[in-house]
Scaffold this active site. Structure first.
Site, PDB file in Angstrom:
ATOM      1  N   LYS A   1      48.180  34.917  46.168  1.00  0.00           N
ATOM      2  CA  LYS A   1      49.106  35.825  45.512  1.00  0.00           C
ATOM      3  C   LYS A   1      50.468  35.778  46.202  1.00  0.00           C
ATOM      4  CE  LYS A   1      49.186  40.113  43.049  1.00  0.00           C
ATOM      5  NZ  LYS A   1      48.450  41.270  42.547  1.00  0.00           N
TER       6      LYS A   1
ATOM      7  N   LYS B   1      39.647  25.102  33.101  1.00  0.00           N
ATOM      8  CA  LYS B   1      38.524  25.956  33.469  1.00  0.00           C
ATOM      9  C   LYS B   1      38.603  27.273  32.693  1.00  0.00           C
ATOM     10  CE  LYS B   1      36.539  28.557  37.223  1.00  0.00           C
ATOM     11  NZ  LYS B   1      36.714  29.224  38.472  1.00  0.00           N
TER      12      LYS B   1
ATOM     13  N   LYS C   1      39.499  34.353  32.420  1.00  0.00           N
ATOM     14  CA  LYS C   1      40.173  35.455  31.755  1.00  0.00           C
ATOM     15  C   LYS C   1      41.686  35.321  31.857  1.00  0.00           C
ATOM     16  CE  LYS C   1      37.091  38.041  33.493  1.00  0.00           C
ATOM     17  NZ  LYS C   1      36.454  38.984  34.401  1.00  0.00           N
TER      18      LYS C   1
HETATM   19  P1  ATP Z   1      39.950  35.728  36.647  1.00  0.00           P
HETATM   20  O1  ATP Z   1      40.731  34.919  35.635  1.00  0.00           O
HETATM   21  O2  ATP Z   1      40.442  37.133  36.798  1.00  0.00           O
HETATM   22  O3  ATP Z   1      39.730  34.986  37.935  1.00  0.00           O
HETATM   23  P2  ATP Z   1      37.478  34.826  35.633  1.00  0.00           P
HETATM   24  O4  ATP Z   1      37.380  34.764  34.152  1.00  0.00           O
HETATM   25  O5  ATP Z   1      37.781  33.536  36.349  1.00  0.00           O
HETATM   26  O6  ATP Z   1      38.524  35.935  35.987  1.00  0.00           O
HETATM   27  P3  ATP Z   1      35.894  35.846  37.732  1.00  0.00           P
HETATM   28  O7  ATP Z   1      35.796  37.332  37.789  1.00  0.00           O
HETATM   29  O8  ATP Z   1      36.844  35.122  38.613  1.00  0.00           O
HETATM   30  O9  ATP Z   1      36.165  35.446  36.207  1.00  0.00           O
HETATM   31  O10 ATP Z   1      34.484  35.197  37.950  1.00  0.00           O
HETATM   32  C1  ATP Z   1      33.253  35.889  37.880  1.00  0.00           C
HETATM   33  C2  ATP Z   1      32.166  34.889  38.160  1.00  0.00           C
HETATM   34  O11 ATP Z   1      32.085  33.920  37.110  1.00  0.00           O
HETATM   35  C3  ATP Z   1      32.381  34.103  39.443  1.00  0.00           C
HETATM   36  O12 ATP Z   1      31.161  33.996  40.134  1.00  0.00           O
HETATM   37  C4  ATP Z   1      32.869  32.747  38.977  1.00  0.00           C
HETATM   38  O13 ATP Z   1      32.474  31.721  39.855  1.00  0.00           O
HETATM   39  C5  ATP Z   1      32.194  32.600  37.616  1.00  0.00           C
HETATM   40  N1  ATP Z   1      33.038  31.815  36.699  1.00  0.00           N
HETATM   41  C6  ATP Z   1      34.202  32.237  36.169  1.00  0.00           C
HETATM   42  N2  ATP Z   1      34.728  31.292  35.348  1.00  0.00           N
HETATM   43  C7  ATP Z   1      33.869  30.239  35.389  1.00  0.00           C
HETATM   44  C8  ATP Z   1      33.849  28.952  34.757  1.00  0.00           C
HETATM   45  N3  ATP Z   1      34.802  28.578  33.929  1.00  0.00           N
HETATM   46  N4  ATP Z   1      32.801  28.135  35.028  1.00  0.00           N
HETATM   47  C9  ATP Z   1      31.820  28.511  35.867  1.00  0.00           C
HETATM   48  N5  ATP Z   1      31.785  29.717  36.487  1.00  0.00           N
HETATM   49  C10 ATP Z   1      32.789  30.584  36.258  1.00  0.00           C
HETATM   50 MG    MG Z   2      38.310  33.477  38.522  1.00  0.00          MG
END
Ligand code: ATP
Ligand code: MG
Length: 322
Positions: free
Chosen positions: A110, A189, A192
């Site tokens: 960040k 990837k 969110k």
């Molecule tokens: P942010 O964008 O806020 O990082 P995110 O959608 O990446 O949110 P996280 O809260 O970071 O979601 O991840 C929650 C869990 O889901 C973690 O254990 C992460 O490893 C897994 N995860 C998130 N996105 C993926 C992906 N594209 N493939 C595999 N695992 C994922």
């Molecule tokens: Mg993430």
């Protein structure tokens, strides 16, 4: 093993969350003692809308139950329902070196982007350590990206133990298989923050539309193509039965098909794959009192354990009167 894992209520869960994490957490409930918490205190570092935070916390409980989390096997609770963890967090905070926290990537990333971080984000690994240590967890299933935070937890627990005696159980990271790096609708990837997600509990029609909009390469239709690494194929593999997946791989290798067909097959497979959890979810959502009861029972169990550990720590460092 005593397994602990948390999930942040920061929005609707997507395929990446499910295949990369949730599915594997839930599978552990069958053979291990498992604690699963909804990390609303962590989410507060990013979600600053009370109604959203409340709704997402409730929703994610329903999501997890609909996806197979069994409250008779695993303890499911909301992080803030166990105030002992916040007290424990302070005890750990007092011995946490600034340098250690400065090296943690959530904060470092960040700052590197020129954004201002608050103390919540900076000290997030300490709260996470308290989350883990409060239940004497010995195993924490995480993605590769979280291994560093488990190391911080071990550092903090280790130095507390060194100073005050044998208080905390040393946890180990259990790194989940990384093969499930789920791609998003833009090929990056799924995340969110990238706005490229397929939500697990999306309405089937809306999901079909999103799938139809997935970006594909402009390769001529008649050329054979290696399936692995193709966004549509990779997503298809997650939700299609083995025989269909193999047939699709053969189709890719043979060539002479259109991406439109693959998208349609993907949408069909997704609809089938999620149908059961969606039905279960609708049923659970219709019974909010049952959800409150499950979370209440979970919190009571979690508090009993956390209170013992907190007491041990307070005793050891001298903040509890004898
Ligand atoms: P942010 O964008 O806020 O990082 P995110 O959608 O990446 O949110 P996280 O809260 O970071 O979601 O991840 C929650 C869990 O889901 C973690 O254990 C992460 O490893 C897994 N995860 C998130 N996105 C993926 C992906 N594209 N493939 C595999 N695992 C994922
Ligand atoms: Mg993430």
């Amino acid at each position: 093993m005593k397994v602990l894992s948390g999930i942040q209520p920061t929005g609707p869960i997507h395929w990446g969350n499910y295949f990369g994490a949730i599915r594997q957490y839930i599978a552990l409930q069958d053979n291990e003692q498992a604690f699963y918490f909804i990390a609303n205190l962590h989410a507060l570092t990013t979600v600053r809308e009370p109604a959203k935070l409340r709704d997402w916390t409730h929703d994610i409980a329903i999501d997890l139950l609909a996806l197979g989390l069994n409250p008779d096997k695993a303890t499911l609770f909301v992080q803030s329902d166990v105030p002992e963890v916040s007290e424990l967090c302070w005890l750990l905070m007092t011995g946490a070196p600034m340098g250690l926290l400065e090296r943690c990537h959530a904060y470092k990333d960040k700052k590197a982007k020129g954004l201002t971080a608050d103390a919540g984000l900076f000290t997030y690994p300490v709260l996470q350590a308290a989350d883990i240590l409060a239940y004497d967890s010995d195993t924490v299933p995480v993605g590769e990206d979280q291994v560093q935070h488990i190391e911080v937890c071990r550092d903090l627990a280790g130095s507390f133990n060194h100073e005050f005696g044998d208080v905390f159980v040393m946890p180990n990271a259990y790194v989940l298989e990384t093969s499930a790096r789920v791609p998003g609708t833009d090929g990056e990837k799924m995340s969110k923050s990238y706005n490229n997600t397929l939500a697990v509990f999306e309405d089937a029609k809306a999901q079909r539309k999103q799938i139809m909009r997935i970006v594909t390469d402009s390769r001529p239709m008649d050329q054979p193509k290696e399936p692995a690494g193709d966004v549509l194929y990779d997503l298809y593999s997650l939700v299609a039965p083995t025989a269909d997946r193999e047939a699709m791989a053969a189709l890719y290798r043979r060539g002479g098909f259109g991406y439109g067909e693959v998208k349609k097959a993907l949408a069909d497979a997704a609809e089938k794959y999620w149908a059961e959890p969606r039905t279960r979810r609708a049923d659970l959502a219709a019974h909010p009192a049952r959800i409150r009861e499950i979370l209440g029972d979970g919190a009571a169990k979690a508090r009993t354990k956390a209170a013992q550990v907190l007491r041990r720590a307070q005793d050891a460092c001298g903040v509890a009167q004898r």
